[in-house]
Design a protein around this motif. Structure first.
Motif, PDB file in Angstrom:
ATOM      1  N   LEU A 111       8.708  12.761   1.538  1.00 42.13           N
ATOM      2  CA  LEU A 111       9.244  12.263   2.803  1.00 42.13           C
ATOM      3  C   LEU A 111       8.180  12.316   3.885  1.00 42.13           C
ATOM      4  CD1 LEU A 111      12.811  13.875   2.807  1.00 42.13           C
ATOM      5  CD2 LEU A 111      12.023  11.728   1.775  1.00 42.13           C
ATOM      6  N   ARG A 112       8.321  11.447   4.881  1.00 43.14           N
ATOM      7  CA  ARG A 112       7.298  11.315   5.925  1.00 43.14           C
ATOM      8  C   ARG A 112       7.922  11.495   7.304  1.00 43.14           C
ATOM      9  NH1 ARG A 112       2.934  11.699   2.608  1.00 43.14           N
ATOM     10  NH2 ARG A 112       3.061  10.155   0.904  1.00 43.14           N
ATOM     11  N   GLY A 113       7.087  11.893   8.246  1.00 46.36           N
ATOM     12  CA  GLY A 113       7.435  11.868   9.661  1.00 46.36           C
ATOM     13  C   GLY A 113       8.712  12.586  10.010  1.00 46.36           C
ATOM     14  N   ALA A 114       9.536  11.915  10.819  1.00 45.81           N
ATOM     15  CA  ALA A 114      10.746  12.529  11.354  1.00 45.81           C
ATOM     16  C   ALA A 114      11.737  12.890  10.255  1.00 45.81           C
ATOM     17  CB  ALA A 114      11.403  11.579  12.355  1.00 45.81           C
ATOM     18  N   GLU A 115      11.793  12.083   9.190  1.00 46.47           N
ATOM     19  CA  GLU A 115      12.725  12.399   8.107  1.00 46.47           C
ATOM     20  C   GLU A 115      12.324  13.701   7.433  1.00 46.47           C
ATOM     21  OE1 GLU A 115      14.859  10.353   4.199  1.00 46.47           O
ATOM     22  OE2 GLU A 115      12.843   9.691   4.787  1.00 46.47           O
ATOM     23  N   ARG A 116      11.032  13.867   7.191  1.00 42.03           N
ATOM     24  CA  ARG A 116      10.556  15.121   6.594  1.00 42.03           C
ATOM     25  C   ARG A 116      10.881  16.293   7.512  1.00 42.03           C
ATOM     26  NH1 ARG A 116       7.865  19.483   8.536  1.00 42.03           N
ATOM     27  NH2 ARG A 116       7.477  20.820   6.731  1.00 42.03           N
ATOM     28  N   ASP A 117      10.578  16.154   8.795  1.00 39.17           N
ATOM     29  CA  ASP A 117      10.792  17.239   9.751  1.00 39.17           C
ATOM     30  C   ASP A 117      12.264  17.634   9.823  1.00 39.17           C
ATOM     31  OD1 ASP A 117       8.099  17.045  10.237  1.00 39.17           O
ATOM     32  OD2 ASP A 117       8.324  15.959  12.138  1.00 39.17           O
ATOM     33  N   HIS A 118      13.147  16.640   9.842  1.00 37.01           N
ATOM     34  CA  HIS A 118      14.581  16.913   9.917  1.00 37.01           C
ATOM     35  C   HIS A 118      15.053  17.661   8.671  1.00 37.01           C
ATOM     36  CE1 HIS A 118      18.876  16.336  10.492  1.00 37.01           C
ATOM     37  NE2 HIS A 118      18.926  15.829   9.273  1.00 37.01           N
ATOM     38  N   CYS A 119      14.631  17.204   7.492  1.00 40.77           N
ATOM     39  CA  CYS A 119      15.083  17.823   6.245  1.00 40.77           C
ATOM     40  C   CYS A 119      14.530  19.233   6.095  1.00 40.77           C
ATOM     41  CB  CYS A 119      14.684  16.952   5.056  1.00 40.77           C
ATOM     42  SG  CYS A 119      15.604  15.395   4.943  1.00 40.77           S
ATOM     43  N   TYR A 120      13.287  19.454   6.523  1.00 44.92           N
ATOM     44  CA  TYR A 120      12.738  20.807   6.403  1.00 44.92           C
ATOM     45  C   TYR A 120      13.432  21.752   7.382  1.00 44.92           C
ATOM     46  CZ  TYR A 120       9.597  24.576   5.239  1.00 44.92           C
ATOM     47  OH  TYR A 120       9.122  25.780   4.786  1.00 44.92           O
ATOM     48  N   ALA A 121      13.692  21.276   8.597  1.00 50.31           N
ATOM     49  CA  ALA A 121      14.379  22.111   9.583  1.00 50.31           C
ATOM     50  C   ALA A 121      15.770  22.494   9.095  1.00 50.31           C
ATOM     51  CB  ALA A 121      14.466  21.376  10.919  1.00 50.31           C
ATOM     52  N   ALA A 122      16.463  21.547   8.452  1.00 44.13           N
ATOM     53  CA  ALA A 122      17.792  21.837   7.921  1.00 44.13           C
ATOM     54  C   ALA A 122      17.718  22.883   6.821  1.00 44.13           C
ATOM     55  CB  ALA A 122      18.431  20.554   7.401  1.00 44.13           C
ATOM     56  N   GLN A 123      16.681  22.820   5.976  1.00 40.72           N
ATOM     57  CA  GLN A 123      16.521  23.807   4.918  1.00 40.72           C
ATOM     58  C   GLN A 123      16.189  25.182   5.495  1.00 40.72           C
ATOM     59  OE1 GLN A 123      17.271  23.777   1.883  1.00 40.72           O
ATOM     60  NE2 GLN A 123      16.252  25.603   1.060  1.00 40.72           N
ATOM     61  N   ALA A 124      15.330  25.229   6.530  1.00 37.02           N
ATOM     62  CA  ALA A 124      14.976  26.504   7.162  1.00 37.02           C
ATOM     63  C   ALA A 124      16.181  27.129   7.851  1.00 37.02           C
ATOM     64  CB  ALA A 124      13.837  26.278   8.153  1.00 37.02           C
ATOM     65  N   GLU A 125      17.072  26.287   8.367  1.00 41.47           N
ATOM     66  CA  GLU A 125      18.298  26.800   8.977  1.00 41.47           C
ATOM     67  C   GLU A 125      19.210  27.400   7.909  1.00 41.47           C
ATOM     68  OE1 GLU A 125      20.803  27.769  12.076  1.00 41.47           O
ATOM     69  OE2 GLU A 125      18.787  26.881  12.187  1.00 41.47           O
ATOM     70  N   ARG A 126      19.232  26.747   6.754  1.00 45.59           N
ATOM     71  CA  ARG A 126      20.092  27.220   5.663  1.00 45.59           C
ATOM     72  C   ARG A 126      19.490  28.456   4.990  1.00 45.59           C
ATOM     73  NH1 ARG A 126      20.765  22.826   3.886  1.00 45.59           N
ATOM     74  NH2 ARG A 126      22.966  22.390   4.171  1.00 45.59           N
ATOM     75  N   ASP A 127      18.171  28.478   4.846  1.00 47.23           N
ATOM     76  CA  ASP A 127      17.482  29.589   4.178  1.00 47.23           C
ATOM     77  C   ASP A 127      16.274  29.977   5.033  1.00 47.23           C
ATOM     78  OD1 ASP A 127      16.083  31.332   2.578  1.00 47.23           O
ATOM     79  OD2 ASP A 127      16.238  30.133   0.759  1.00 47.23           O
ATOM     80  N   PRO A 128      16.378  31.059   5.826  1.00 47.66           N
ATOM     81  CA  PRO A 128      15.312  31.442   6.752  1.00 47.66           C
ATOM     82  C   PRO A 128      13.964  31.719   6.093  1.00 47.66           C
ATOM     83  CG  PRO A 128      17.349  32.575   7.299  1.00 47.66           C
ATOM     84  CD  PRO A 128      17.586  31.901   5.984  1.00 47.66           C
TER      85      PRO A 128
END
Length: 288
Positions: free
Chosen positions: A105-122
């Protein structure tokens, strides 16, 4: 963790995952885990790694965190070179193998998906904090067969791959015949004899790696065909059984290659030829 320690750790996780329907204990207890198999970027050898994932609609997301290490994991470099991968996932206590296409994934889509994963698993927030690289997020898209033309294209592709494997097998068989005709083996010393020996081992190893990867991907594709065309169940079961038989024969060939590499004598070369002929008989039956 040293490379060998990491390899041993991953092998234990992989064995536990497969033995327990996708469930593992220890540090991954309760974590959504899948097994990702990629083809080596340089060798084509199949490599399997456990990876934490998140379901996202029709796709799975995996994260090349490498536990916050300074380098991307090898599996990420492999899928950049060849995006066709195999995924094993536990569903209702059963491990299902799927073939999939990997898409970083690239750009904003990558950033959004990684942030969601970090929220789910610190832990993933900590991984990113410990490295200067941007941790990649990869979407894995399982094969789908809603378009009838897709099934036909895959069948044509399989036949094409079989023809390529036949050609590789013929090269390996020819190399052994040439060496045996001169009663020479892949000498550890320099010169033309050593060059031919190394070429033989290279041909055989390439064939072994490509065949293993091909059958893994076929097994993954069979899951999609079984779901879409239940009437193919008997034929797919037969093909899967043949894959297991070929894998057993392939293991004998790889053992003969190891022996030849450490003991480059004519007797070991003849043993390798015999294993290759045994594999050839199984393969021709399977390809037909």
């Amino acid at each position: 963790m040293a490379d060998q320690e990491l390899t041993n750790f991953n092998q234990r996780i992989i064995a536990e995952f497969r033995a327990n329907g996708g469930v593992v204990g220890g540090m991954f207890a309760g974590a959504p885990l899948l097994l990702l198999t990629t083809a080596g970027a340089r060798t084509g050898k199949p490599h399997t790694n456990p990876a934490v994932y998140r379901s996202d609609g029709e796709r799975f997301l995996v994260f090349a965190s490498n536990a916050g290490g300074p380098r991307h994991p090898d599996w990420f470099h492999n899928l950049l070179a060849d995006p066709q991968v195999t995924v094993e996932i536990g569903q209702l206590g059963v491990v299902t193998m799927l073939t999939a296409r990997a898409e970083p994934l690239r750009g904003a889509e990558r950033d959004h998906c990684y942030a969601a994963q970090a929220e789910r698993d610190p832990a993933f927030r900590e991984y990113q904090a410990h490295t200067t690289r941007t941790i990649p997020v990869v979407a894995l898209w399982p094969l789908e067969l809603t378009d009838p033309a897709r099934g036909r294209a895959i069948a044509d592709q399989l036949v094409h791959h079989h023809n390529e494997l036949r050609a590789e097998f013929a090269r390996a068989r020819s190399a052994i015949g040439n060496l045996l005709s001169g009663r020479t083996g892949p000498s550890a010393e320099g010169g033309a004899e050593a060059h031919h020996g190394r070429a033989l081992l290279g041909h055989c190893l390439t064939f072994c790696y490509h065949l293993r990867t091909h059958h893994l991907r076929e097994d993954g594709a069979f899951s999609a065909f079984r779901a879409r065309f239940p009437e193919l169940g008997t034929a797919l079961n037969q093909l899967h059984t043949e894959h297991r038989r070929v894998a057993e024969t392939l293991a004998g060939l790889e053992l003969a290659l190891e022996r030849l590499a450490t003991n480059p004598q004519p007797a070991e070369l003849e043993r390798l030829r015999d294993e290759l002929e045994r594999l050839g008989a199984d393969l021709e039956d399977h390809f037909r």
